[in-house]
Design a protein around this motif. Structure first.
Motif, PDB file in Angstrom:
ATOM      1  N   LEU A 275       2.174   1.846  -3.474  1.00 18.44           N
ATOM      2  CA  LEU A 275       1.174   2.404  -4.381  1.00 18.44           C
ATOM      3  C   LEU A 275       0.882   3.865  -4.047  1.00 18.44           C
ATOM      4  O   LEU A 275       0.804   4.714  -4.939  1.00 18.44           O
ATOM      5  CB  LEU A 275      -0.112   1.576  -4.315  1.00 18.44           C
ATOM      6  CG  LEU A 275       0.029   0.166  -4.876  1.00 18.44           C
ATOM      7  CD1 LEU A 275      -1.280  -0.589  -4.732  1.00 18.44           C
ATOM      8  CD2 LEU A 275       0.444   0.220  -6.338  1.00 18.44           C
ATOM      9  N   SER A 276       0.748   4.185  -2.749  1.00 17.73           N
ATOM     10  CA  SER A 276       0.387   5.565  -2.416  1.00 17.73           C
ATOM     11  C   SER A 276       1.544   6.508  -2.707  1.00 17.73           C
ATOM     12  O   SER A 276       1.341   7.623  -3.192  1.00 17.73           O
ATOM     13  CB  SER A 276      -0.056   5.664  -0.955  1.00 17.73           C
ATOM     14  OG  SER A 276       1.036   5.383  -0.117  1.00 17.73           O
TER      15      SER A 276
ATOM     16  N   ASN B  18       8.473   6.520 -11.294  1.00 18.26           N
ATOM     17  CA  ASN B  18       7.527   5.621 -10.660  1.00 18.26           C
ATOM     18  C   ASN B  18       8.268   4.514  -9.915  1.00 18.26           C
ATOM     19  O   ASN B  18       7.978   4.205  -8.774  1.00 18.26           O
ATOM     20  CB  ASN B  18       6.683   4.980 -11.752  1.00 18.26           C
ATOM     21  CG  ASN B  18       5.219   5.091 -11.443  1.00 18.26           C
ATOM     22  OD1 ASN B  18       4.851   5.279 -10.290  1.00 18.26           O
ATOM     23  ND2 ASN B  18       4.400   4.994 -12.458  1.00 18.26           N
TER      24      ASN B  18
ATOM     25  N   THR C 233       0.839  -1.203   0.000  1.00 12.46           N
ATOM     26  CA  THR C 233       0.000   0.000   0.000  1.00 12.46           C
ATOM     27  C   THR C 233       0.870   1.247   0.000  1.00 12.46           C
ATOM     28  O   THR C 233       0.576   2.216  -0.698  1.00 12.46           O
ATOM     29  CB  THR C 233      -0.905   0.010   1.238  1.00 12.46           C
ATOM     30  OG1 THR C 233      -0.108  -0.256   2.376  1.00 12.46           O
ATOM     31  CG2 THR C 233      -2.009  -1.022   1.109  1.00 12.46           C
TER      32      THR C 233
ATOM     33  N   ARG D 202       3.745   6.120  -5.000  1.00 11.88           N
ATOM     34  CA  ARG D 202       3.782   6.303  -6.452  1.00 11.88           C
ATOM     35  C   ARG D 202       2.712   7.280  -6.901  1.00 11.88           C
ATOM     36  O   ARG D 202       2.962   8.163  -7.724  1.00 11.88           O
ATOM     37  CB  ARG D 202       3.540   4.966  -7.150  1.00 11.88           C
ATOM     38  CG  ARG D 202       4.767   4.109  -7.196  1.00 11.88           C
ATOM     39  CD  ARG D 202       4.465   2.896  -8.008  1.00 11.88           C
ATOM     40  NE  ARG D 202       5.610   2.009  -8.034  1.00 11.88           N
ATOM     41  CZ  ARG D 202       5.633   0.868  -8.700  1.00 11.88           C
ATOM     42  NH1 ARG D 202       4.562   0.492  -9.388  1.00 11.88           N
ATOM     43  NH2 ARG D 202       6.700   0.126  -8.690  1.00 11.88           N
ATOM     44  N   ALA D 203       1.504   7.095  -6.344  1.00 11.65           N
ATOM     45  CA  ALA D 203       0.410   7.974  -6.742  1.00 11.65           C
ATOM     46  C   ALA D 203       0.754   9.413  -6.397  1.00 11.65           C
ATOM     47  O   ALA D 203       0.477  10.335  -7.168  1.00 11.65           O
ATOM     48  CB  ALA D 203      -0.878   7.549  -6.042  1.00 11.65           C
TER      49      ALA D 203
ATOM     50  N   ASP E 242      10.092   3.442  -0.848  1.00  6.88           N
ATOM     51  CA  ASP E 242       8.664   3.134  -0.999  1.00  6.88           C
ATOM     52  C   ASP E 242       8.300   1.881  -0.225  1.00  6.88           C
ATOM     53  O   ASP E 242       7.173   1.721   0.235  1.00  6.88           O
ATOM     54  CB  ASP E 242       8.316   2.895  -2.476  1.00  6.88           C
ATOM     55  CG  ASP E 242       8.295   4.191  -3.258  1.00  6.88           C
ATOM     56  OD1 ASP E 242       8.571   5.228  -2.641  1.00  6.88           O
ATOM     57  OD2 ASP E 242       8.000   4.149  -4.461  1.00  6.88           O
TER      58      ASP E 242
ATOM     59  N   GLU F 280      -5.089  -1.838 -16.356  1.00  9.39           N
ATOM     60  CA  GLU F 280      -5.207  -2.067 -14.909  1.00  9.39           C
ATOM     61  C   GLU F 280      -5.254  -3.557 -14.618  1.00  9.39           C
ATOM     62  O   GLU F 280      -4.573  -4.062 -13.730  1.00  9.39           O
ATOM     63  CB  GLU F 280      -6.496  -1.407 -14.376  1.00  9.39           C
ATOM     64  CG  GLU F 280      -6.303   0.044 -14.001  1.00  9.39           C
ATOM     65  CD  GLU F 280      -7.626   0.720 -13.709  1.00  9.39           C
ATOM     66  OE1 GLU F 280      -8.693   0.095 -13.944  1.00  9.39           O
ATOM     67  OE2 GLU F 280      -7.602   1.868 -13.250  1.00  9.39           O
TER      68      GLU F 280
ATOM     69  N   SER G  15      -1.906  -5.069 -15.033  1.00  5.66           N
ATOM     70  CA  SER G  15      -0.920  -4.822 -13.973  1.00  5.66           C
ATOM     71  C   SER G  15      -1.315  -5.564 -12.699  1.00  5.66           C
ATOM     72  O   SER G  15      -0.451  -6.028 -11.960  1.00  5.66           O
ATOM     73  CB  SER G  15      -0.740  -3.325 -13.722  1.00  5.66           C
ATOM     74  OG  SER G  15      -1.933  -2.771 -13.268  1.00  5.66           O
TER      75      SER G  15
END
Lengths: 236, 215, 766
Positions: free
Chosen positions: C50-51, C150, C47, C53-54, C279, C636, C639
């Motif tokens: 992902l966050s 990323n 998580t 990266r976002a 990350d 999506e 991935s």
């Protein structure tokens, strides 16, 4: 001391012979020039204090261990020249083993335990088990045939072990403190049965023990001290 | 052969009351001897010979050397020393090695002959007849072997072989006998086993003993 | 409370007191739990990955303005390929010193300067990137920082280019935007839920199994305590102390493994997924949860597993046959789980989620939990009936009959992985048919289409000539495309090119300059819009100013032609117009393309073509003929699938590692009987085979249970997304085969330890 006249039944032929064995585990030598000759049908006691190398000598004789130096000959074939597989087969067909404890496969029933060496020699199951049953009867433990070793008494377990050692009709039986975990009465009974059965089948017995009363079942004795062996002359 | 050298110093022989014991008696290892057996059986003659191996001595010296090493409980009697020496002299195992001024047997010096050395050697190499309370004889033999630089473990090993032979005999008899035989044989076996264990223990302690007796 | 503490401490002392064997056992337990903890920590970092990266993506989002004041940055997006790896870049031009600087860059690159991502720089510096260097003649003035990337393996660049037009639409005034909330389709959501549970639950199972290492030994020890008078509660507490020790060691080992592996994580890309070290940080809540959950799990499993020791300690000491297992409570989780999932039927079938994801997750967990709970019973009952066979078989079966618990536990974890995998595979296959509505056509590797921007037909001809000189290129055909509109909502394509060019697209009867054809893929259907010769039609031009009318064109007479038979690529229907017939057809500057036929067997031919086009930079874009862009939801899906596959791989590895630990432990525990058997001349081969049977028989049963539960789970999940129930048997076969292979490999790997155990040293009394 050189070996004198033998009192064993077969005086002519040395079946199994170890000469000048050396074996070390790490820096400490367990065997330092030990040797031993076993004739067919005789019972040889290997005595000596703990840690003297008795068991190591037995393991070398049986081809379980390979000595660092020296030779072990069985029927004029050198064991170290045989491959691991051939030695395994030899142990299965020509040798039998009785240890102090923990030798029976705990999962198998006593009958299956005795039948196991036969079955490994690809004897049919029925045949193997009927022969195993005969041996159990001979050693007076037929009543525990279907029990697992954990459910038998120590004396019964050792008799089952003796049956397993003898069932293949071995030429040599190696017994490493076979009565070590038993009381005198049970120990003597096991020894009596072992020696009687061995004599009847003309199997030699190499008996490692530190108990003189157990050694008294032998025809002669070898004393191991500090990795050196000494074959004793029986007094006539 | 070794039977002839044997000296039985058994005092008090209680008659064996039980029948099967007669069977055992023939083996020379009478179980019924034990309760009353007090005095150790041993050979004073061989001991004195062994002590003489180090060099000629007076009878008095011999007695002192003997008492020091072996006679803690029962020192030798002078008379015993001289009768033994005269027997050895008669058998040619010792000889007189000069007499000092003054008369009397105590002035004589004795030396061991070649025949005497052979006799000691033979004695050491011959196991004692397995019987109770052997340890004093064996102890003497071991000490003499150590003193004279011979292999003391040979003495012990020969003896253990003799013991084991006896035990084998008894074990075989036991197998053929009835319960009474078995019980009696077992009694003997356990005692022999005790002796054997003592032999093993002594063998394990030879190094220590050697420094103790030769210091 | 003091008593509690002293009991726990006694447990710890007992666990440590046995000398070397204790330490070996503790090391194995620590390794088993540690591997699981490391995987859990990694998963709980997902998580954060992902966050983070976002957030970086949002921060790198350009803010455009049509009426900029002050210095701005013009940027042109461009992408290329190098041996299948995607390279993404931007050509930028700052109008002055105050132009906004993209995140991760130290300044705006000037003309002829370039910033490279570390991965791209490394690729260019390596011998493998030799062919790529031609495409980057610029001066490298720095690398792009993490803020502009990323993942560490991104191939990205920012190049300065003075030739960029001052396009008002592309004027960037600043960077940074809102983190956009991603709304996933319910099907994808379910897929993620199934995936995480199916992948993480086995980890917990393995952690539980590891705490039971050397269970028989411990049972005997505790039974002995019970026999000398320790109360049931005390024995439980002592066992808890032992379990806590193992769990604590496991936590330390796991943390060490995780943070150790984390140091190298940027160097590794698993199935194309790579992450930055910073990350990969577990969120605080999940880290705390792991630290609490693992010891609790350890204590609970060991206390539950001790029932027998507490109830009949004498039987444990004397190694008598255990009591038979009962069935009824073992099916409870499966029944509850199935019921839970049944209530959610159809909930994830529509565009919106209508059910409760908690119930779904709970149901999946319950069903999967049912496997390790049920399996010991299944193994006991199935093996109990077996008789006879070769000695190695007999040894194995009898062993299983006496003590099937360990074996069942060993394969229980594998069965959970398998069942989860089967369910996941089926849902994934079903989701794929739903998300990816048409199959992606196979691109024709023999044909490369070069799209040109901002190029006149004359320039296109020059480029064609340039390409024709490239080795491996067979034919070069410049073409132009036009979009036509007839009526309100009827669009057609027209392609302008020579007869030779069209022969690569269609089967032409005969062709002269001035001819017009209509290419139709497949039979034309009656309701298809049909062009008529002589029809007036609008020509849509990108360059046309807003509000201006579209130029009109009269459709000339044309002949219908089919595409080549052997061609499976996707064709757009449309007009093929030869140059003489297209004189009055207006054409956009950015609609030129060059079709290149190449020798597909020539290595790196595409790279040579791209290199020939390198001087054109952003003006040229290459693709294989027939290549289509995929929709976002498909991306999506892809991935997610990639992540799940990577996860499955890790879980399988974990399963293998745990199996190995358990197999080694089993050999160690049975050292003496094994050594005696070997001494009595039992061939090591027979012992090895018995070891294999001992693992394989429970595995086979586990496979049956796993296929049953996994199939059932798949069916229930497919109902939830309202899809027809189709099981992916090929996938099940592959998964089962992989599991079987794993058992064989693990058995092989445990043979050296068997060899050691059966040496003469094994005979020495302990």
């Amino acid at each position: 001391m050189t070996s004198g006249p033998m009192s064993g039944p077969d005086q002519t032929r040395v079946l199994l012979e170890a000469v000048d064995l050396h074996k070390s585990f790490g820096p400490t030598p367990a065997l330092d020039g030990a040797g031993l000759g076993v004739r067919a049908g005789e019972v040889v006691a290997v005595m000596g204090p703990s840690g003297s190398g008795k068991s190591t000598l037995l393991h070398c004789l049986a081809g379980i261990l390979t000595p660092d130096k020296g030779t072990v000959r069985y029927r004029d074939v050198e064991l170290s020249a045989m491959g691991d597989g051939a030695r395994s087969e030899l142990r299965r067909t020509d040798f039998g083993f009785v240890f102090q404890f923990g030798q029976l496969v705990p999962e198998l029933s006593c009958l299956e335990n005795v039948a196991l060496p036969l079955r490994l020699g690809s004897v049919k199951r029925k045949e193997a088990e009927s022969r195993a049953r005969e041996w159990l009867e001979r050693l007076e433990v037929a009543d525990v045939a279907d029990k697992r070793p954990g459910e038998t008494s120590g004396g019964q377990g050792q008799r089952v072990a003796v049956a397993r050692a003898l069932v293949t009709g071995p030429r040599v039986v190696f017994a490493d403190e076979p009565t070590g975990a038993l009381d005198s009465l049970n120990g003597e009974r096991v020894m009596q049965l072992l020696v009687t059965a061995a004599k009847e089948t003309n199997a030699a017995v190499v008996l490692v023990t530190h108990e003189p009363r157990v050694a008294a079942y032998s025809d002669r004795e070898v004393v191991v001290r500090d990795g050196k062996s000494r074959e004793m002359e029986p007094v006539t | 052969m070794w039977r002839s050298n044997r000296q039985t110093s058994t005092i008090g022989y209680s008659p064996c009351p039980v029948g099967p014991a007669a069977l055992l008696r023939r083996s020379g290892y009478e179980p019924c001897v034990y309760p009353v057996c007090i005095v150790p059986g041993m050979s004073i003659g061989h001991t004195l010979l062994g002590l003489l191996e180090k060099g000629p001595r007076h009878g008095y010296d011999l007695k002192k050397a003997y008492d020091e090493r072996f006679g803690q409980d029962r020192p030798l009697h002078y008379g015993q020393v001289y009768t033994t020496l005269s027997r050895l002299l008669r058998n040619g195992l010792v000889e007189e090695a000069g007499v000092e001024a003054g008369d009397g047997p105590e002035r004589k010096r004795y030396a061991i002959t070649d025949a005497g050395v052979t006799d000691v050697e033979h004695w050491l190499a011959t196991p004692e007849k397995p019987e109770p309370y052997l340890q004093n004889t064996l102890y003497t033999k071991v000490v003499l072997a150590l003193l004279s630089g011979r292999r003391a473990d040979d003495v012990l090993d020969v003896q253990r072989a003799a013991h084991l032979t006896m035990m084998r005999d008894l074990t075989k008899r036991k197998a053929d006998g009835d319960l009474a035989d078995q019980l009696i044989c077992d009694h003997a076996l356990f005692h022999l086993e005790a002796d054997l264990r003592w032999l093993e223990l002594t063998a394990a302690r030879l190094g220590k003993l050697k420094t103790a007796v030769t210091k | 409370m003091r008593l509690w503490f002293s009991d726990l401490a006694l447990g710890v002392r007992l666990a440590l007191g046995g000398g070397r064997t204790s330490w070996v056992r503790l090391a194995l337990t620590g390794a088993g739990i540690g591997i699981g903890v490391a995987v859990l920590l990694a998963a709980s970092s997902a998580t954060t990955v992902l966050s983070e990266r976002a957030e970086r993506q949002a921060a790198a989002e350009p803010v455009l303005s049509e009426t900029p004041s002050g210095d701005v940055l013009y940027a042109m997006f461009w992408d290329s390929d190098y041996r299948g790896q995607s390279i993404v870049g931007r050509f930028v031009r700052g109008t002055g010193p105050d132009a906004p600087v993209p995140p991760g860059l130290s300044r705006v690159p000037g003309d002829g300067e370039v910033f490279l991502s570390p991965a791209l720089a490394e690729l260019l510096a390596s011998p493998e990137g030799g062919l790529l260097r031609e495409r980057f003649p610029q001066r490298v003035i720095g690398t792009i920082g993490q803020a502009g990337l990323n993942a560490p393996n991104d191939l990205v660049f920012y190049a300065g280019d003075a030739t960029l037009a001052e396009d008002g639409l592309n004027a960037i005034t600043s960077y940074g935007g809102q983190v956009s909330e991603r709304v996933l389709e319910p099907v994808l959501l379910l897929l993620i839920m199934v995936g995480s549970v199916a992948l993480l639950f086995p980890v917990l199972v393995f952690v539980g199994v590891s705490t039971r290492l050397a269970g028989a030994e411990r049972d005997r020890r505790l039974a002995a305590l019970r026999l000398v008078g320790a109360g049931a509660q005390r024995v439980r507490r002592i066992a808890a102390g032992e379990a806590l020790l193992g769990a604590s060691v496991g936590l330390v080992v796991g943390a060490a493994l995780f943070f150790g592996a984390r140091l190298f994580v940027e160097e590794i890309a698993l199935l194309g997924i790579s992450v930055f070290v910073s990350d990969l940080t577990p969120s605080l809540t999940s880290a705390v949860l792991i630290v609490v959950l693992v010891p609790v799990l350890a204590v609970v499993t060991s206390v539950v597993a001790m029932r027998r020791t507490v109830v009949e300690p004498l039987g444990v000491v004397r190694r008598t046959k255990p009591v038979r297992r009962v069935l009824w409570w073992r099916v409870v989780p499966i029944v509850l789980g199935a019921l839970a999932l049944l209530t959610q039927a159809g909930a994830f079938g529509g565009e919106q989620v209508q059910g409760s994801d908690k119930i779904v997750i709970g149901g999946i967990i319950l069903l999967l939990l049912g496997i390790p709970v049920l399996l010991p019973w299944v193994v006991e009952r199935s093996v109990g009936r077996l008789r006879g066979g070769a000695p190695s078989w007999q040894l194995a079966i009898r062993r299983l009959q006496l003590e099937s618990g360990t074996a069942a536990r060993v394969v229980g974890g594998v069965a959970v992985v398998l069942a989860g995998g089967i369910a996941l595979q089926s849902v994934m296959a079903s989701a794929e048919t739903r998300i990816v509505d048409r199959p992606t056509p196979e691109a024709d590797k023999g044909r490369i289409v070069v799209g040109l921007q901002d190029s006149s037909p004359q320039e296109a001809e020059q480029i064609a000539a340039l390409l024709a000189r490239t080795a491996g290129v067979r034919e070069v055909h410049p073409m132009r495309g036009v979009t036509l509109r007839a009526g309100d909502d009827e669009y057609h394509m027209a392609t302008v090119g020579t007869c030779d060019a069209f022969r690569t697209l269609a089967v032409l009867p005969n062709c002269q300059d001035g001819n017009v054809f209509y290419l139709a893929a497949g039979p034309r259907r009656s309701d298809d819009a049909k062009l008529e010769a002589g029809q007036q039609i609008s020509v849509l031009l990108n360059s046309a100013e807003e509000g201006q009318g579209h130029p009109q064109w009269t459709v000339p007479a044309f002949t219908d032609v089919p595409p080549p038979d052997d061609d499976t690529s996707l064709f757009r229907t449309g007009l093929l117009v030869t140059p003489a017939a297209a004189r009055d057809l207006p054409v956009d500057l950015d609609s030129s393309s060059v079709h290149v036929k190449v020798d597909p067997d020539r290595p790196d031919i595409a790279e040579h073509v791209r290199n020939a086009l390198a001087p054109l930079t952003w003006r040229a874009h290459t693709a294989y003929f027939g290549e289509v862009d995929v929709a976002d939801r498909v991306k999506e899906f892809q991935s997610i699938r990639q992540a799940l596959l990577a996860g499955s791989l890790i879980t399988l590895l974990l399963a293998g590692a745990s199996l190995l630990v358990l197999a080694l432990e089993q050999v160690r525990e049975r050292r003496r009987p094994l050594a005696v058997l070997a001494a009595s001349g039992v061939p090591r081969g027979a012992l090895g085979r018995s070891l294999l049977w001992q693992n394989a028989v429970p595995l086979l049963l586990a496979l049956v249970v796993a296929v049953g539960v996994g199939g059932g789970l798949a069916a229930l999940l497919l109902r939830i997304i309202s899809q027809p129930i189709v099981l992916d048997w090929a996938g099940i076969g592959v998964l089962s085969g992989a599991a079987a292979l794993m058992v064989v490999v693990v058995t092989l790997l445990s043979l050296p330890s068997l060899r050691r155990a059966t040496g003469a040293l094994g005979l020495r009394s302990e």
